[in-house]
Design a protein around this motif. Structure first.
Motif, short mmCIF file in Angstrom:
data_model
loop_
_atom_site.label_atom_id
_atom_site.label_comp_id
_atom_site.label_asym_id
_atom_site.label_seq_id
_atom_site.Cartn_x
_atom_site.Cartn_y
_atom_site.Cartn_z
N ARG A 174 0.86 -1.18 0.00
CA ARG A 174 0.00 0.00 0.00
C ARG A 174 0.89 1.23 0.00
O ARG A 174 1.74 1.41 0.90
CB ARG A 174 -0.91 0.02 1.22
N GLY A 175 0.75 2.07 -1.01
CA GLY A 175 1.47 3.33 -1.10
C GLY A 175 0.50 4.48 -0.95
O GLY A 175 -0.54 4.52 -1.62
N ASN A 176 0.83 5.44 -0.07
CA ASN A 176 -0.10 6.53 0.23
C ASN A 176 0.64 7.86 0.21
O ASN A 176 1.49 8.11 1.07
CB ASN A 176 -0.74 6.30 1.60
N SER A 177 0.35 8.69 -0.78
CA SER A 177 0.87 10.05 -0.83
C SER A 177 -0.14 10.97 -0.15
O SER A 177 -1.18 11.28 -0.72
CB SER A 177 1.11 10.48 -2.28
N ARG A 178 0.17 11.37 1.07
CA ARG A 178 -0.78 12.16 1.83
C ARG A 178 -1.01 13.53 1.22
O ARG A 178 -2.09 14.11 1.36
CB ARG A 178 -0.30 12.29 3.27
N THR A 179 0.01 14.06 0.55
CA THR A 179 -0.12 15.40 -0.02
C THR A 179 -0.97 15.39 -1.27
O THR A 179 -1.85 16.23 -1.46
CB THR A 179 1.27 15.98 -0.32
N THR A 180 -0.72 14.42 -2.17
CA THR A 180 -1.45 14.38 -3.44
C THR A 180 -2.69 13.50 -3.37
O THR A 180 -3.44 13.42 -4.35
CB THR A 180 -0.52 13.84 -4.54
N GLN A 181 -2.89 12.81 -2.22
CA GLN A 181 -4.05 11.94 -2.02
C GLN A 181 -4.07 10.79 -3.03
O GLN A 181 -5.13 10.30 -3.41
CB GLN A 181 -5.35 12.75 -2.13
N LYS A 182 -2.89 10.32 -3.43
CA LYS A 182 -2.79 9.17 -4.32
C LYS A 182 -2.52 7.92 -3.48
O LYS A 182 -1.55 7.87 -2.73
CB LYS A 182 -1.68 9.36 -5.34
N VAL A 183 -3.38 6.92 -3.62
CA VAL A 183 -3.24 5.67 -2.86
C VAL A 183 -3.22 4.51 -3.84
O VAL A 183 -4.04 4.43 -4.75
CB VAL A 183 -4.40 5.49 -1.85
N VAL A 184 -2.25 3.61 -3.65
CA VAL A 184 -2.13 2.43 -4.50
C VAL A 184 -2.11 1.20 -3.61
O VAL A 184 -1.30 1.10 -2.68
CB VAL A 184 -0.84 2.48 -5.36
N ASP A 185 -3.01 0.24 -3.87
CA ASP A 185 -3.08 -1.03 -3.15
C ASP A 185 -2.90 -2.17 -4.14
O ASP A 185 -3.53 -2.18 -5.21
CB ASP A 185 -4.42 -1.19 -2.44
N ARG A 186 -2.02 -3.14 -3.78
CA ARG A 186 -1.82 -4.30 -4.65
C ARG A 186 -1.64 -5.55 -3.80
O ARG A 186 -1.11 -5.52 -2.69
CB ARG A 186 -0.58 -4.12 -5.54
N ASN A 187 -2.08 -6.69 -4.37
CA ASN A 187 -1.93 -8.00 -3.74
C ASN A 187 -1.82 -9.03 -4.85
O ASN A 187 -2.78 -9.26 -5.59
CB ASN A 187 -3.12 -8.30 -2.83
N TYR A 188 -0.63 -9.65 -5.01
CA TYR A 188 -0.46 -10.60 -6.11
C TYR A 188 0.51 -11.71 -5.73
O TYR A 188 1.37 -11.56 -4.87
CB TYR A 188 0.04 -9.88 -7.37
N TRP A 189 0.30 -12.88 -6.38
CA TRP A 189 1.17 -14.05 -6.25
C TRP A 189 1.92 -14.25 -7.56
O TRP A 189 1.40 -13.99 -8.64
CB TRP A 189 0.34 -15.31 -5.98
N GLU A 190 3.17 -14.72 -7.47
CA GLU A 190 3.94 -15.08 -8.65
C GLU A 190 4.76 -16.33 -8.36
O GLU A 190 5.17 -16.58 -7.22
CB GLU A 190 4.87 -13.94 -9.07
N LEU A 191 5.01 -17.13 -9.42
CA LEU A 191 5.83 -18.33 -9.32
C LEU A 191 7.16 -18.10 -10.04
O LEU A 191 7.20 -17.50 -11.12
CB LEU A 191 5.11 -19.53 -9.94
N PHE A 192 8.26 -18.65 -9.45
CA PHE A 192 9.59 -18.44 -9.99
C PHE A 192 10.35 -19.76 -10.04
O PHE A 192 10.92 -20.21 -9.05
CB PHE A 192 10.36 -17.42 -9.13
N PRO A 193 10.35 -20.43 -11.20
CA PRO A 193 11.09 -21.68 -11.34
C PRO A 193 12.58 -21.44 -11.59
O PRO A 193 12.98 -20.37 -12.07
CB PRO A 193 10.44 -22.33 -12.57
N SER A 194 13.41 -22.44 -11.27
CA SER A 194 14.84 -22.39 -11.56
C SER A 194 15.34 -23.80 -11.81
O SER A 194 14.87 -24.76 -11.19
CB SER A 194 15.62 -21.75 -10.40
#
Length: 809
Positions: free
Chosen positions: A520-540
């Motif tokens: 969650r990113g929150n710019s209090r001055t510009t009132q911009k809020v970004v929320d993300r929730n994701y899964w990823e797989l990484f083979p090797s």
């Protein structure tokens, strides 16, 4: 309030069940023990004991005898075995074959005689090459280089495929998305904080640099280009020993530093500490030219920082018994800086006449400090190789800056009738990181081995900057440049990997890592809020084939991720001069890469290494230019795709008995294809670089070193780099039975090292040239103290932590 089961608990339960199933599968085993004696029937301590299965003579496990000459292997599975005992000054001896069932086995006493050719005092001097190719990494042994007066950041420039950009950011395999570790632990830093920290760490403290293009599943998936691990020196002999280093240098200004590396090993407890402090007076000169319509805007910025650094690392390992080890490590770093930046921007018309200018004076006080605490535990469950490790980490970073800007406008540059502008800013940024991590290793039948683990980390970043401008003798907030940005992140990861030694020559390994990111990113001055929730797989996947000691083949593949660093997400704008600014982007997405590496090494010389790296949605600074206001704002953005194909060859050649040369040759084909500001941008360039480091051995413990490198024109993202090169020469003298060394080095003899690049797209036409104190004369003194001839203590490796390193630039 009572808690109920939720879906987020399921991965933890699965992981615990997996550990339990592995533990349950290792029951119904027995113990094998015995003792070893010398020719006088006295206990032979610190002998190497190997448990070998029959009839295939496969190595099952190994350990060292204690002070009483005793050894014990626990939970050995049923089968036919023999025991072999050896020590460097004694002959190898083997026990009669024996059968293991359900009852404990007492092996008859093994007796071995002293080698007839053994000396009273055995001194082993290993002649390691500069480069060593392993299945999953390339190792550069720094002690083979003359690094007199250099720091750890400068050491990295000697590593194959590594270079620095105009801001001292580390570029590996043509990408800036690389994670840097110290002794297997993430530094948590990027950008200027990382470069400042590495500059405070003297090169004399570095043992080797590991270049891991495709890390296995047990490592974090972060860093699309891979991982660089800097291994510091640490002795594991009993008693006290250490190294004292001191030096001074001069380029344009003076420098001085001192460092102490101290180890105290009591056998049961091992202490270590590293202390370093330095005073560095330096400068940078940045020349920038921007063509806007028919006019040329040329600015020359001088950056003159005076930096004082103090770096402290202390830790201890307590060996409770042969199975249990606990450790603690604390680190602290502070770096106050007094910086004066001056800028002169001149506007020229189409005929080359100066028609306006702006002069800026920017004094700045900067304080950067951080500290961290690591607790680790290792449990060697049995002698078959089963082990469980646990790590807990806490890290805190803080950066505070107070600065002022005085801008004076001349001629046509005067804005709104004002010739003077006064600004000031106060910034404060703090980052806290918590992490817990556990790993489990479980050998299986038929030379299989399984590894699994879990890690969770929590990050809290608070960046606050206040900008003010003076209007009629009062200070008022500059809304365009003031902002507070809060960032919270939680990453949960689990992995599983299997490896098998198919034969003496062929080894295979494959793993899969899953990572969940909640932010969650929150710019209090510009009132911009970004929320993300994701899964990823990484083979090797890894494979190595070594048909003999002279021939080594290896190949590997991995998928990785690069998350934006915290400052890149902060949407405030920072102006370095009245016309140039840097702005963050809270809507940045992570980038992903696919990497493939194959190599062939002959007698420690890497004859050929082929590397392919494809980055999707890679992050690159994109400059937006306003032709009306003449402002150019650089903002990180996700671009489409970048591909790099590299071929390299290099290693150490013994030209003569008194002359050894390390040679490195690499060719790169870089392609970038992406839309930029509404237009399609395609760029392709073949580039190559060459480096050589030569050591000439002279009589009476003198030696001379000569090194040089050349980088051809190349591309990186949207930048087109011009060629760069330098040559350096040095010498050193060892004395006091090799304990003391005096080194001198003249770096960049002809003062030719520069960063030069062009940027051309849309209405942007810019040229950079960055110059620094590359030509320097350094003098250093190194002294090794303590007893280096005491028998080695048993080696224990504590757990390591793979943490995020995206603290702001």
């Amino acid at each position: 309030m009572s808690q109920t089961f939720t879906f987020r608990h399921l991965p933890i339960l699965i992981f615990l069940s997996f550990l339990y199933s592995f533990s349950a599968s290792a029951q119904n085993r027995t113990t094998v023990k015995g003792t070893v004696q010398d020719g006088q029937k006295q206990p032979l301590a610190y002998a190497t004991i190997v448990l070998v299965s029959l009839p295939d003579s496969a190595l099952v496990n190994s350990q060292m005898t204690d002070e009483a000459g005793a050894y014990v292997f626990e939970k050995v599975t049923s089968g036919r075995y023999t025991i072999k005992a050896s020590r460097i000054d004694h002959n190898t001896v083997a026990s009669p074959a024996f059968e293991v069932g359900t009852q404990p086995i007492q092996v008859p006493v093994l007796q071995t005689a002293l080698k007839t050719t053994a000396l009273k005092e055995v001194v082993v001097q290993g002649q390691r090459p500069l480069l060593e190719q392993h299945a999953d990494r390339l190792i550069m042994n720094v002690e083979k280089l003359n690094t007199a007066g250099e720091n750890s950041l400068e050491v990295l420039k000697n590593a194959p495929g590594v270079r620095l950009d105009k801001d001292d950011n580390i570029i590996f395999r043509g990408s800036g998305s690389v994670n840097v570790m110290i002794n297997g632990k993430m530094t948590y830093m990027t950008g200027s904080e990382l470069s400042m920290y590495l500059k405070s760490l003297p090169a004399s403290a570095v043992s080797k640099v590991e270049l891991i293009a495709n890390p296995p599943a047990s490592f974090d998936a972060a860093g699309t280009a891979g991982i660089i691990n800097i291994v510091l020196k640490r002795e594991l002999t009993k008693g006290m020993n250490g190294t004292l280093s001191a030096g001074s240098g001069y380029g344009t200004y003076e420098k001085a530093w001192v460092a102490l590396n101290l180890n105290y090993n009591l056998g049961k407890v091992s202490f270590y500490t590293r202390l370093s402090t330095g005073h560095v007076n330096s400068y940078n000169k940045l020349t920038m030219e921007r063509t806007i319509r028919d006019s040329l805007y040329r600015s020359v910025n001088y950056w003159h920082p005076i930096t004082k650094t103090v770096n402290v690392v202390a830790g201890a390992d307590y060996f409770i018994n042969p199975r249990h080890t606990v450790g603690i490590m604390v680190k602290g770093f502070t770096s106050p800086q007094d910086v004066l930046t001056t800028s002169n921007s001149v506007n020229y018309d189409v005929r080359g006449n100066a028609i306006g200018s702006v002069q800026m004076n920017n004094p700045r006080d900067v304080v950067s400090n951080n500290y961290s605490l690591n607790l680790n535990y290792k449990f060697d469950i049995d002698t078959t190789g089963r082990s469980l490790t646990f790590d807990a980490d806490y890290v805190r970073y803080h950066n505070g800056t107070d600065e002022s800007f005085a801008n004076q406008y001349f001629a046509e540059a005067i804005q709104n009738g004002k010739e003077f502008e006064n600004l000031r800013s106060f910034s404060d940024a703090a980052t806290q990181i918590y992490a817990i991590k556990t790993d489990y290793v479980h050998p299986l039948a038929h030379n299989w081995k399984a590894e699994t683990g879990w890690k969770s980390s929590w990050v809290r970043n608070d960046a606050d900057i206040r900008f003010e401008k003076q209007l009629e003798n009062t200070w008022q907030t500059d809304e365009r440049r003031t902002n507070q940005f809060l960032y919270d992140e939680n990453i949960n990861a689990g992995y599983l990997s299997f490896s098998k030694k198919v034969s003496k020559a062929l080894s295979l390994k494959a793993g899969l890592r899953a990572e969940q990111t909640i932010l969650r990113g929150n710019s209090r001055t510009t009132q911009k809020v970004v929320d993300r929730n994701y899964w990823e797989l990484f083979p090797s996947v890894f494979a190595s084939y070594n048909p003999s000691d002279e021939h080594q083949f290896s190949t590997s593949y991995s998928r990785r991720i690069s998350r934006p660093n915290y400052r890149s997400l902060n949407p405030f704008t920072f102006f370095s001069d009245p016309y140039m600014g840097i702005k963050g982007n809270p809507f940045l997405q992570p980038s992903f890469s696919n990497s493939l590496v194959a190599s062939y090494t002959f007698k420690n010389f890497q004859l050929l290494s082929i590397s392919y790296l494809q980055e999707n949605d890679f992050v690159m600074e994109v400059v937006s230019q306003n032709d009306a206001t003449k402002e150019s704002i650089s903002t990180p953005q996700n671009l489409s795709r970048a591909r790099t194909l590299s071929l390299s060859s290099g290693g150490t050649l013994p030209v003569r008995k008194w002359w050894s040369a390390n040679l490195q040759l690499q060719g790169n084909l870089n392609k970038v294809s992406t839309p930029v500001q509404g237009e399609q941008y395609n760029q392709e360039q073949f580039s190559w670089d060459f480096s050589t480091d030569n050591n000439f051995t002279l009589p009476k413990n003198f030696s001379v070193q000569y090194s040089a490198y050349y980088n051809s024109p190349s591309v990186s993202g949207l930048f087109r780099h011009k060629a760069s090169y330098l040559m350096s020469i040095g010498g050193k003298k060892t004395f006091m039975d090799g304990r003391a060394t005096v080194s001198v080095k003249l770096n960049d003899i002809f003062d030719t090292a520069r960063f030069r690049a062009n940027l051309n797209y849309s209405n942007v036409n810019m040229y950079w040239e960055n110059e620094w104190e590359s030509r320097r004369l350094n003098l250093t003194f190194d002294y090794k103290f303590g007893n280096s001839k005491i028998k080695a203590a048993r080696h224990r490796k504590t757990g390591t932590s793979d943490e995020e390193n995206r603290v702001s630039k």
